[in-house]
Design a protein around this motif. Sequence first.
Motif, mmCIF file in Angstrom:
data_model
loop_
_atom_site.group_PDB
_atom_site.id
_atom_site.type_symbol
_atom_site.label_atom_id
_atom_site.label_comp_id
_atom_site.label_asym_id
_atom_site.label_seq_id
_atom_site.Cartn_x
_atom_site.Cartn_y
_atom_site.Cartn_z
ATOM 1 N N CYS A 270 74.435 22.165 45.500
ATOM 2 C CA CYS A 270 73.766 23.023 46.265
ATOM 3 C C CYS A 270 73.053 22.172 47.099
ATOM 4 C CB CYS A 270 72.826 23.942 45.647
ATOM 5 S SG CYS A 270 71.995 25.064 46.624
ATOM 6 N N ILE A 271 73.034 22.585 48.531
ATOM 7 C CA ILE A 271 72.365 21.835 49.661
ATOM 8 C C ILE A 271 70.961 22.511 50.199
ATOM 9 C CG2 ILE A 271 73.996 20.483 50.667
ATOM 10 C CD1 ILE A 271 74.416 22.409 52.856
ATOM 11 N N GLY A 272 70.539 23.975 49.619
ATOM 12 C CA GLY A 272 69.772 24.599 49.890
ATOM 13 C C GLY A 272 69.656 25.258 51.264
ATOM 14 N N CYS A 273 70.775 25.711 51.594
ATOM 15 C CA CYS A 273 70.641 26.163 53.049
ATOM 16 C C CYS A 273 70.337 27.750 53.016
ATOM 17 C CB CYS A 273 72.206 25.994 53.681
ATOM 18 S SG CYS A 273 73.363 27.411 52.879
ATOM 19 N N LYS A 274 70.282 28.277 51.948
ATOM 20 C CA LYS A 274 69.766 29.513 51.687
ATOM 21 C C LYS A 274 70.553 30.857 52.295
ATOM 22 C CE LYS A 274 65.130 27.652 52.346
ATOM 23 N NZ LYS A 274 65.591 26.477 53.330
ATOM 24 N N LEU A 275 71.882 30.200 52.847
ATOM 25 C CA LEU A 275 72.746 31.527 53.424
ATOM 26 C C LEU A 275 73.172 32.351 52.295
ATOM 27 C CD1 LEU A 275 74.099 32.326 56.070
ATOM 28 C CD2 LEU A 275 75.951 30.746 55.312
ATOM 29 N N CYS A 276 73.445 31.947 51.057
ATOM 30 C CA CYS A 276 73.882 32.891 50.140
ATOM 31 C C CYS A 276 72.726 33.875 49.762
ATOM 32 C CB CYS A 276 74.283 32.230 48.736
ATOM 33 S SG CYS A 276 72.745 31.262 48.072
ATOM 34 N N SER A 277 71.513 33.549 49.934
ATOM 35 C CA SER A 277 70.686 34.649 49.790
ATOM 36 C C SER A 277 70.516 35.291 50.899
ATOM 37 C CB SER A 277 69.112 34.037 49.771
ATOM 38 O OG SER A 277 68.771 33.330 50.697
ATOM 39 N N TRP A 278 70.949 34.965 52.075
ATOM 40 C CA TRP A 278 70.959 36.183 53.155
ATOM 41 C C TRP A 278 72.084 37.082 52.813
ATOM 42 C CZ3 TRP A 278 70.624 32.736 58.277
ATOM 43 C CH2 TRP A 278 69.447 32.131 58.314
ATOM 44 N N ALA A 279 73.219 36.599 52.305
ATOM 45 C CA ALA A 279 74.474 37.323 52.009
ATOM 46 C C ALA A 279 74.572 38.414 50.779
ATOM 47 C CB ALA A 279 75.362 36.316 51.744
ATOM 48 N N CYS A 280 73.279 38.127 50.220
ATOM 49 C CA CYS A 280 73.127 39.241 49.017
ATOM 50 C C CYS A 280 72.551 40.488 49.287
ATOM 51 C CB CYS A 280 72.633 38.198 47.770
ATOM 52 S SG CYS A 280 71.980 39.385 46.391
ATOM 53 N N SER B 106 68.357 18.689 63.425
ATOM 54 C CA SER B 106 67.212 19.489 63.292
ATOM 55 C C SER B 106 67.560 20.659 61.968
ATOM 56 C CB SER B 106 66.712 20.236 64.399
ATOM 57 O OG SER B 106 66.868 21.466 64.455
ATOM 58 N N SER B 107 68.964 20.904 62.261
ATOM 59 C CA SER B 107 69.336 22.050 61.219
ATOM 60 C C SER B 107 69.118 21.631 59.869
ATOM 61 C CB SER B 107 70.837 22.526 61.658
ATOM 62 O OG SER B 107 71.570 21.508 61.140
ATOM 63 N N THR B 108 69.378 20.338 59.751
ATOM 64 C CA THR B 108 69.423 19.673 58.396
ATOM 65 C C THR B 108 67.733 19.673 57.914
ATOM 66 O OG1 THR B 108 68.872 17.580 59.001
ATOM 67 C CG2 THR B 108 71.213 18.085 58.752
ATOM 68 N N PHE B 109 66.716 19.847 58.649
ATOM 69 C CA PHE B 109 65.646 20.381 58.073
ATOM 70 C C PHE B 109 65.328 21.263 57.250
ATOM 71 C CE2 PHE B 109 64.596 17.208 61.668
ATOM 72 C CZ PHE B 109 64.355 15.980 60.962
ATOM 73 N N HIS B 110 66.113 22.361 57.624
ATOM 74 C CA HIS B 110 66.281 23.691 56.871
ATOM 75 C C HIS B 110 66.630 23.495 55.514
ATOM 76 C CE1 HIS B 110 66.569 27.894 56.831
ATOM 77 N NE2 HIS B 110 67.964 27.727 56.635
ATOM 78 N N LEU B 111 67.319 22.457 55.309
ATOM 79 C CA LEU B 111 68.145 22.293 53.988
ATOM 80 C C LEU B 111 67.080 21.797 52.980
ATOM 81 C CD1 LEU B 111 71.332 20.516 55.124
ATOM 82 C CD2 LEU B 111 70.899 22.997 54.771
ATOM 83 N N GLY B 112 67.197 22.301 51.718
ATOM 84 C CA GLY B 112 66.299 21.902 50.431
ATOM 85 C C GLY B 112 66.781 20.313 50.243
ATOM 86 N N ARG B 113 68.196 20.132 50.268
ATOM 87 C CA ARG B 113 68.444 18.999 49.862
ATOM 88 C C ARG B 113 69.739 18.148 51.276
ATOM 89 N NH1 ARG B 113 68.122 16.686 44.660
ATOM 90 N NH2 ARG B 113 67.095 18.257 43.543
ATOM 91 N N PRO B 114 68.904 17.821 52.288
ATOM 92 C CA PRO B 114 69.667 17.297 53.418
ATOM 93 C C PRO B 114 70.482 16.190 53.000
ATOM 94 C CG PRO B 114 67.317 17.077 53.545
ATOM 95 C CD PRO B 114 67.496 17.924 52.644
#
Lengths: 315, 251
Positions: free
Chosen positions: B114-124, A57-65
């Motif tokens: 980039c995998i688009g996890c958005k963590l970097c945007s939280w860190a900025c 489910s955490s990978t659903f959060h990713l833009g590029r799973p």
Amino acid sequence: MHPAYSVIFFTTASGAGLGLIVWLGLANLLGLLPAMPSFGYFTVLVALGLLSIGLLSSTFHLGRPERAWRAFSQWRSSWLSREGLAASATYLPTLAFAIGWDRLGDNSGYVALAGAVAALLALVTLYTTGMIYASLPTIRAWNQPLTAPAYIVLGLASGAVLMALMLAVFDYVPTWAVWLAITSLAAGWVIKRLYWRKIDSDKPRHTVGQATGLGGLGQVRPLDPPHTMPNFVMREMGFEVGRKHACKLRHFAVVLAFVVPAVLVVLMLAGGSVINIILAVLAVMSAAAGLVMERWLFFAEAEHVSMLYYGREAA
Amino acid sequence: MTTLPEKTAKKLGLLIDLDICVGCQACATSCKEWNTGGYSAPLSDIDPYGRDPNGAWLNRIHSYEISSNGSSRTVHFPRSCLHCETPACVTVCPTGASYKREEDGIVLVDPDKCIGCKLCSWACAYGAREYDYAEGVMKKCTLCVDRIYNPHLKQEDRIPACVRACPTGARHFGDFADPESIVSRISAEREGYALLPEMGFKPVNRYLPPRPRRDATTEADGGLKLADLPAKGDGSALDRLFAWADKMLTR
């Protein structure tokens, strides 16, 4: 912070699975488990099932799973990468424990060692999850000494309730399991109360005057926003929950996550085999609902310092 | 690699003059235009002409009102990546997509990793990174890395698009590691400051504070105030004529 359901579901489900692995390994070391390899299989299946559903489910959060495997590479600096590695590493000794117990017909020696290693790795994974949040100075409510311990304690508490259910399924409800659930639920309640008290009393660390560097010239107030509709930064970092709502939700979360499961688990001391399974299932469901609420609040109540540029006066 | 270089040979960055920025958005528009075709391409927009337009931009221009002692002024405030010396956005990245270049200090995202996890945007702390919902990866200011070293461009164009576009000269580009560079000299002279230095990310970009107001209407002491205007006339013929006209007109 925007509460993403995939992340809420991931941290609660995998947290419970990891907590169960910790108790499984420990209880086995102490010789407290029913002497049935099928118990090992069943419990490991549930624990790894929860961990896998959570990770998925955490990978659903990713833009590029499809590129998620890349997240294993940066463990030198990134807590998220460390979490991915620790969670994956937990599978091996956990599976080895269940399979070894069955094949060797014995849960001592190397099998017990595998269980202990699994427990340790599960604890490490819980800690790395907490550190992803605790290591961000941009979010005051997360950048707290209690954040990572709370992730560990809540994982252990939900794992203990799950352990009561596992034992009930095998028609075996020892007092240690009841005590384990009650004490870890109490610990969960205490750590959340302390955490909430801390974030409520903590003063904001930065002001809009500091963020723009213009505070020395006078009162700073946003006049024209840079865009007409919310951008990504506002959508992701600008989520706000009303103070009253948060207060109510905290009460619901405490009752559902800690109080109800504790009462139900105590009742298991008096119940019969089928009743015990029902009680344990209800306890697990209540704890799950409560922890989902708690996790939602963890995000919704957290303010991000970048919102100072968008009208928040202090963060 | 998301571990940071110990030292970068250069510290390329922007110097933004808040005293003369007029908030025209030319830098933001020019940035979007260049980068949607350059390194960050595409810089997607979603529903651009609809009810809820939303898109990835690398530069945002805020306007703030600063009030003190009953008077107020407008300060336009461009906000983009500050190319920090110790950027948390880089160290939190799990994939190595975010990195800081050893040769010039530019902080970049590799869009292929980039995998688009958005963590970097939280860190900025500065809200400088924007997620591209269409591409599924994080976008950020590249300091126009595809312009500043580009031999196909004329020398005067080898600067970031925002600096090239600014009509008032409120944006400067240069090497802050070199104390003799134009940006270092102006910054030292006009007390250029970093944003939220107490957070410890050591931003490279500097902002020049607005100069004190010089017009007589708002000066704190001895300036011209509405209340100070003469309430009674001086008794001259012209004054009496105005007084008569005022009386007639208010009848």
